[in-house]
Design a protein around this motif. Structure first.
Motif, PDB file in Angstrom:
ATOM      1  N   GLU A 101       5.966 -15.180   0.375  1.00 48.45           N
ATOM      2  CA  GLU A 101       6.377 -14.160  -0.857  1.00 48.45           C
ATOM      3  C   GLU A 101       4.685 -13.429  -1.584  1.00 48.45           C
ATOM      4  O   GLU A 101       3.954 -14.697  -2.283  1.00 48.45           O
ATOM      5  CB  GLU A 101       6.681 -14.819  -2.118  1.00 48.45           C
ATOM      6  N   ARG A 102       4.831 -12.764  -2.380  1.00 46.83           N
ATOM      7  CA  ARG A 102       4.051 -12.813  -3.165  1.00 46.83           C
ATOM      8  C   ARG A 102       2.560 -12.353  -2.827  1.00 46.83           C
ATOM      9  O   ARG A 102       1.741 -12.840  -2.885  1.00 46.83           O
ATOM     10  CB  ARG A 102       4.044 -13.548  -3.965  1.00 46.83           C
TER      11      ARG A 102
ATOM     12  N   LEU B 158      -0.448 -10.408  -1.800  1.00 48.44           N
ATOM     13  CA  LEU B 158      -0.540  -8.923  -2.074  1.00 48.44           C
ATOM     14  C   LEU B 158      -1.372  -8.438  -0.966  1.00 48.44           C
ATOM     15  O   LEU B 158      -1.306  -6.826  -0.837  1.00 48.44           O
ATOM     16  CB  LEU B 158      -2.229  -9.268  -3.386  1.00 48.44           C
TER      17      LEU B 158
ATOM     18  N   HIS C 247       1.100  -6.431   0.970  1.00 48.65           N
ATOM     19  CA  HIS C 247       2.136  -5.654   0.224  1.00 48.65           C
ATOM     20  C   HIS C 247       1.026  -3.931  -0.026  1.00 48.65           C
ATOM     21  O   HIS C 247       1.316  -2.941  -0.229  1.00 48.65           O
ATOM     22  CB  HIS C 247       2.091  -5.966  -1.371  1.00 48.65           C
TER      23      HIS C 247
ATOM     24  N   ASP D 108      12.799  -6.249   1.126  1.00 47.43           N
ATOM     25  CA  ASP D 108      13.893  -5.047   0.412  1.00 47.43           C
ATOM     26  C   ASP D 108      14.931  -5.394   1.009  1.00 47.43           C
ATOM     27  O   ASP D 108      15.620  -4.676  -0.208  1.00 47.43           O
ATOM     28  CB  ASP D 108      12.405  -3.952   1.399  1.00 47.43           C
TER      29      ASP D 108
ATOM     30  N   ILE E 161      -1.694  -4.268  -8.203  1.00 47.96           N
ATOM     31  CA  ILE E 161      -0.852  -4.815  -8.014  1.00 47.96           C
ATOM     32  C   ILE E 161       0.304  -3.833  -9.147  1.00 47.96           C
ATOM     33  O   ILE E 161       1.082  -3.540  -8.821  1.00 47.96           O
ATOM     34  CB  ILE E 161      -0.236  -5.952  -8.904  1.00 47.96           C
TER      35      ILE E 161
ATOM     36  N   LEU F  40       0.605  -0.402  -6.650  1.00 48.69           N
ATOM     37  CA  LEU F  40       1.220  -0.526  -5.698  1.00 48.69           C
ATOM     38  C   LEU F  40       2.955  -1.124  -6.420  1.00 48.69           C
ATOM     39  O   LEU F  40       3.818  -0.935  -5.884  1.00 48.69           O
ATOM     40  CB  LEU F  40       0.848  -2.297  -5.230  1.00 48.69           C
ATOM     41  N   GLU F  41       2.837  -0.250  -7.721  1.00 48.01           N
ATOM     42  CA  GLU F  41       4.350  -1.284  -8.512  1.00 48.01           C
ATOM     43  C   GLU F  41       4.671  -1.608  -7.700  1.00 48.01           C
ATOM     44  O   GLU F  41       6.266  -2.093  -7.709  1.00 48.01           O
ATOM     45  CB  GLU F  41       5.087   0.498  -8.838  1.00 48.01           C
ATOM     46  N   LEU F  42       4.424  -3.201  -7.845  1.00 49.90           N
ATOM     47  CA  LEU F  42       4.855  -4.610  -7.651  1.00 49.90           C
ATOM     48  C   LEU F  42       5.558  -5.034  -9.184  1.00 49.90           C
ATOM     49  O   LEU F  42       4.371  -5.407 -10.505  1.00 49.90           O
ATOM     50  CB  LEU F  42       4.343  -5.596  -6.888  1.00 49.90           C
ATOM     51  N   GLU F  43       6.179  -5.562  -9.103  1.00 50.91           N
ATOM     52  CA  GLU F  43       6.781  -6.367 -10.355  1.00 50.91           C
ATOM     53  C   GLU F  43       6.323  -7.943 -10.033  1.00 50.91           C
ATOM     54  O   GLU F  43       7.488  -8.317 -10.275  1.00 50.91           O
ATOM     55  CB  GLU F  43       8.023  -6.117 -10.639  1.00 50.91           C
ATOM     56  N   TRP F  44       5.597  -8.221 -10.497  1.00 51.79           N
ATOM     57  CA  TRP F  44       4.608  -9.301 -10.063  1.00 51.79           C
ATOM     58  C   TRP F  44       4.132  -9.711 -11.878  1.00 51.79           C
ATOM     59  O   TRP F  44       3.555  -9.357 -12.130  1.00 51.79           O
ATOM     60  CB  TRP F  44       3.782  -9.897  -9.264  1.00 51.79           C
TER      61      TRP F  44
END
Lengths: 320, 69
Positions: free
Chosen positions: A16-17, A19, A22, A66, B34, B37-41
């Motif tokens: 998870e998370r 970077l 992503h 997603d 972040i 990238l429009e990540l809601e972290w």
């Protein structure tokens, strides 16, 4: 996006998370006709979860971050980055450490089995090669055979051998053969206290190496044929704990780039993140390779276009 | 170290757990990425992380050698 490019479906197996995942997904989907599914290994219990049957009672699908279900048979390439995460936010209701270990172990085993039996596309890189190459003994042997300059090295738990080695190399360093995530240890110099501790030396093997002098550390990203290197300046023996240091793009000699590619070929890898040291005598000394090492921070510190370069490499692998 | 023990493996002798120095410039770059990238972290809400700890680097167990099964 170029309209003549082949479409591709790519999965990233990671925690998870992540970077890295992503950033590459966003760049990939912006510039190529490709879809990237991030499969978070610590959240495989999300619907539909993992199911597999040798008789075909179920489809080999993985839950994606997603919320969709991804059929492994429809994927062109898997970027195999991480399988497990000790700091996961998953399953907070499970508090018994043994239960958590079981969940982690059995999820990883089921996932790995499904991936290696049901996926028939291209790996970056195959788990077997990835994990074999992480072994410091294996990679040191590969680098040595390629002809790279590596430090004088002893991996041992024999106090006699260790003291003899450190007698020849008085500023020798010690580091983990593998290490554990719960308590990562920085590379340090061998102390008199350690050499005097028979039981600490003997309890398990460690890597002992000659001290490689200098403050110029080189992090090299090799993605297929592409090589992008950065010079990190640090007085510390181990630069990892402090990333608030000067860093800049660095050009390697062509023969060294070729040697690094040769190490990857020997290890059956298509990518690798290398740690080198550049001595005060301008000699490059190979320290290690991380088959799926972190590289995003290097873009943050130097501006090297690593996201873009890796994305293109991944797309080419998926559509070859 | 996590517990008292009479014997420590060689790599731990003379050092405590690897301490991470803040890297505010890199941490800010990560937060900007972040956001792009429009990540809601909400990284600052992760209890185990220092506010300036980075997640794109290889400090504190984020390199791959720690993920072998």
């Amino acid at each position: 996006m170029r309209s003549h490019e082949k479409p591709a479906r790519i999965a990233v197996v990671t925690h998870e998370r992540d970077l890295h995942a992503h950033a590459v997904k966003a760049d990939m989907e912006r510039r190529h006709p490709a879809t990237v599914h991030i499969l978070e290994s610590d959240h495989f219990s999300r619907a539909p979860g993992l199911s597999w049957s040798p008789q075909g009672f179920t489809e080999p699908v993985f839950p994606a971050g997603d919320g969709t279900a991804v059929d492994l048979r429809e994927i062109d390439a898997i970027w195999f980055r991480r399988l497990g995460n000790a700091r996961t936010s998953a399953n907070p209701e499970v508090t018994d450490p043994v239960d958590r270990e079981l969940i982690d172990a059995d999820t990883r085993a089921a996932a790995l089995g499904m991936l290696t039996t049901e996926f028939h596309g291209r790996w970056i890189d195959h788990p077997t090669a990835f994990w074999a190459a992480q072994n410091k003994v294996v990679q040191l042997r590969a680098a040595h055979e390629v002809g790279l300059r590596i430090p004088e090295t002893l991996i041992s738990q024999s106090p006699e051998q260790i003291r003899k080695f450190c007698g020849v190399h008085p500023k020798a360093i010690v580091k983990a053969v593998r290490g554990v995530m719960q308590a990562p240890a920085a590379t340090t110099t061998v102390s008199e206290e350690l050499l005097a501790s028979e039981s600490s030396l003997r309890v398990c093997p460690a890597i002992y190496q000659e001290m490689v002098p200098g403050r110029r550390h080189v992090r090299v990203q090799v993605f297929g044929e592409r090589v992008l290197a950065a010079l990190l300046e640090s007085d510390d023996l181990d630069w990892r704990p402090n990333l608030d240091i000067p860093a800049a793009e660095h050009r390697l000699p062509a023969d060294l780039e070729d040697a690094l590619r040769a190490v990857l070929r020997r290890l059956d890898l298509t990518m690798g993140i290398f740690d080198l040291k550049l001595t005060d005598d301008d000699e490059y000394v190979w320290l290690e390779v991380n088959p799926q090492g972190q590289w995003l921070f290097v873009e943050g510190m130097t501006g090297l276009p690593l996201i873009r370069t890796f994305t293109d490499f991944l797309y080419e692998r998926a559509t070859r | 170290m996590t517990v008292d023990t009479q014997v420590r493996p060689a790599i731990y002798v003379g050092q405590e757990r690897m301490a991470i120095a803040p890297a505010p410039k890199l941490a800010q770059w990560e937060r900007d990425l972040i956001e792009r990238l429009e990540l809601e972290w909400d990284l600052h809400k992760i209890e185990s992380m220092h506010p300036d700890e980075t997640i794109s680097g290889s400090g504190d167990g984020w390199d791959d050698c720690d993920y072998m099964p």
